[in-house]
Design a protein around this motif. Sequence first.
Motif, short mmCIF file in Angstrom:
data_model
loop_
_atom_site.label_atom_id
_atom_site.label_comp_id
_atom_site.label_asym_id
_atom_site.label_seq_id
_atom_site.Cartn_x
_atom_site.Cartn_y
_atom_site.Cartn_z
N GLU A 39 6.96 -2.14 -2.32
CA GLU A 39 7.46 -1.46 -1.30
C GLU A 39 9.01 -1.42 -0.27
O GLU A 39 9.44 -1.21 0.21
CB GLU A 39 7.19 -1.98 -0.12
CG GLU A 39 5.29 -1.14 -0.52
CD GLU A 39 4.60 -2.83 0.15
OE1 GLU A 39 3.17 -2.73 0.62
OE2 GLU A 39 5.27 -3.57 1.21
N ARG A 89 3.32 0.56 -5.84
CA ARG A 89 3.41 1.33 -4.41
C ARG A 89 4.78 1.85 -4.01
O ARG A 89 4.87 2.52 -3.39
CB ARG A 89 3.66 0.01 -3.71
CG ARG A 89 2.26 -0.93 -3.73
CD ARG A 89 1.71 -1.04 -2.81
NE ARG A 89 -0.16 -2.04 -3.29
CZ ARG A 89 -0.24 -2.39 -3.55
NH1 ARG A 89 0.74 -3.60 -5.21
NH2 ARG A 89 -0.90 -3.28 -4.24
N LEU A 245 8.87 8.32 5.30
CA LEU A 245 7.03 8.96 5.23
C LEU A 245 6.08 7.31 5.35
O LEU A 245 6.25 6.13 4.00
CB LEU A 245 6.99 9.91 4.45
CG LEU A 245 7.13 10.94 4.62
CD1 LEU A 245 7.28 12.20 3.88
CD2 LEU A 245 6.80 12.03 6.13
N PRO A 246 5.32 7.33 5.21
CA PRO A 246 4.67 5.64 4.98
C PRO A 246 3.11 6.26 3.88
O PRO A 246 3.43 5.16 3.26
CB PRO A 246 3.79 5.61 5.85
CG PRO A 246 3.88 7.12 6.68
CD PRO A 246 4.97 8.21 6.08
N ASP A 247 2.86 7.31 4.00
CA ASP A 247 1.85 7.77 3.13
C ASP A 247 2.26 7.88 1.50
O ASP A 247 3.29 8.74 1.35
CB ASP A 247 1.43 8.92 3.01
CG ASP A 247 0.13 9.33 2.25
OD1 ASP A 247 0.19 9.59 1.25
OD2 ASP A 247 -1.48 8.44 2.41
N GLU A 249 0.58 8.46 -1.15
CA GLU A 249 -0.02 10.29 -2.11
C GLU A 249 1.57 11.61 -1.45
O GLU A 249 1.79 12.51 -2.67
CB GLU A 249 -0.89 10.50 -2.33
CG GLU A 249 -2.06 9.08 -2.09
CD GLU A 249 -2.05 9.01 -3.67
OE1 GLU A 249 -1.09 10.53 -5.17
OE2 GLU A 249 -1.73 8.11 -4.95
N LEU A 250 1.77 11.19 -0.73
CA LEU A 250 2.20 12.36 0.14
C LEU A 250 4.04 12.27 -0.02
O LEU A 250 4.80 13.27 -0.99
CB LEU A 250 2.73 12.28 1.69
CG LEU A 250 3.27 12.87 2.61
CD1 LEU A 250 2.86 14.14 1.76
CD2 LEU A 250 3.52 12.88 4.24
N ARG A 251 4.84 10.80 -0.49
CA ARG A 251 5.38 10.68 -0.79
C ARG A 251 5.77 11.64 -2.50
O ARG A 251 6.72 12.20 -2.71
CB ARG A 251 6.02 9.19 -0.83
CG ARG A 251 6.53 8.77 0.42
CD ARG A 251 7.09 8.14 0.41
NE ARG A 251 7.23 6.77 -0.49
CZ ARG A 251 6.04 6.02 0.49
NH1 ARG A 251 5.86 5.44 2.18
NH2 ARG A 251 5.37 4.91 -0.76
#
Length: 267
Positions: A39, A89, A245-247, A249-251
């Motif tokens: 991460e 990730r 952004l924490p998500d 899949e959105l990134r």
Amino acid sequence: PAEEPPRRKKASRTKTNTTNTGGRRSRTGKGSAGRGSGEGASAGATGDDLEALLGESSVPSHAVTLAGDASPVPQEPIPESLFVIPLTRAVPFPEARMPISVESEKARDLILKAQNHNGHLFLVLQRDPDIEDPKPEELHEVGVVARIVKVSDLPDNTMVCLCQGLQRAKVVRYARKKPVLVARVKPVVEIPASGDEAMAMFRKLQEVVHDLVERHSSVSEPAKAIIFNLQQPQELTDFVGSQLLPDVELRQRILEAADVNERLRLA
């Protein structure tokens, strides 16, 4: 090279460690068998994590366009064939630096071969982070071509490869699948933002990012200056996608969007 025997059961599981990279601490995983993980530069953050992510080295390194200067940033020529590093990730982005930590001999060999071949890698998110040795169909098609900036050996026998994201790219085909992945890629052609709605979304996003930065005293003045001078929609959306952004899949969706209007909607 001769094919190595499968090592799915013996491949080490992803661990998390902390690497200091130029003023901010980046968490990276210890990738197994040719994959990077963790991460690091692309991890989203909120609250107290902002201090770590908004240091001077976490802002775009050369994509800053000053107000009134809309000239495009020159792109490095990218090789067509690249060694592939699957990420578990972390979502790579153009202009973002990402430290990749590996410990297996296969991964070390891949990094050194890439360094000697053309100095570039193709970084791409895998669909399932728990797969130890992903196949091509288990990876996303869109990733980032990255230049190897520095390779370091740590005292714990871990190798850390610092990569500089250059350009979005899409896999055309895999030229080699064993013992390591080699892909032929093509650049993603960007569709610039246009229309009143896009400009309104861009101004709103600027307000949100500027307010977030101003409310956190830990952000250095040089970092603020760079962030406040992100005057193009594509630069700002990539910064938000890579840092805030924490998500996951959105990134990845922001990364895959060729249309900057779509990136603005997602960000």
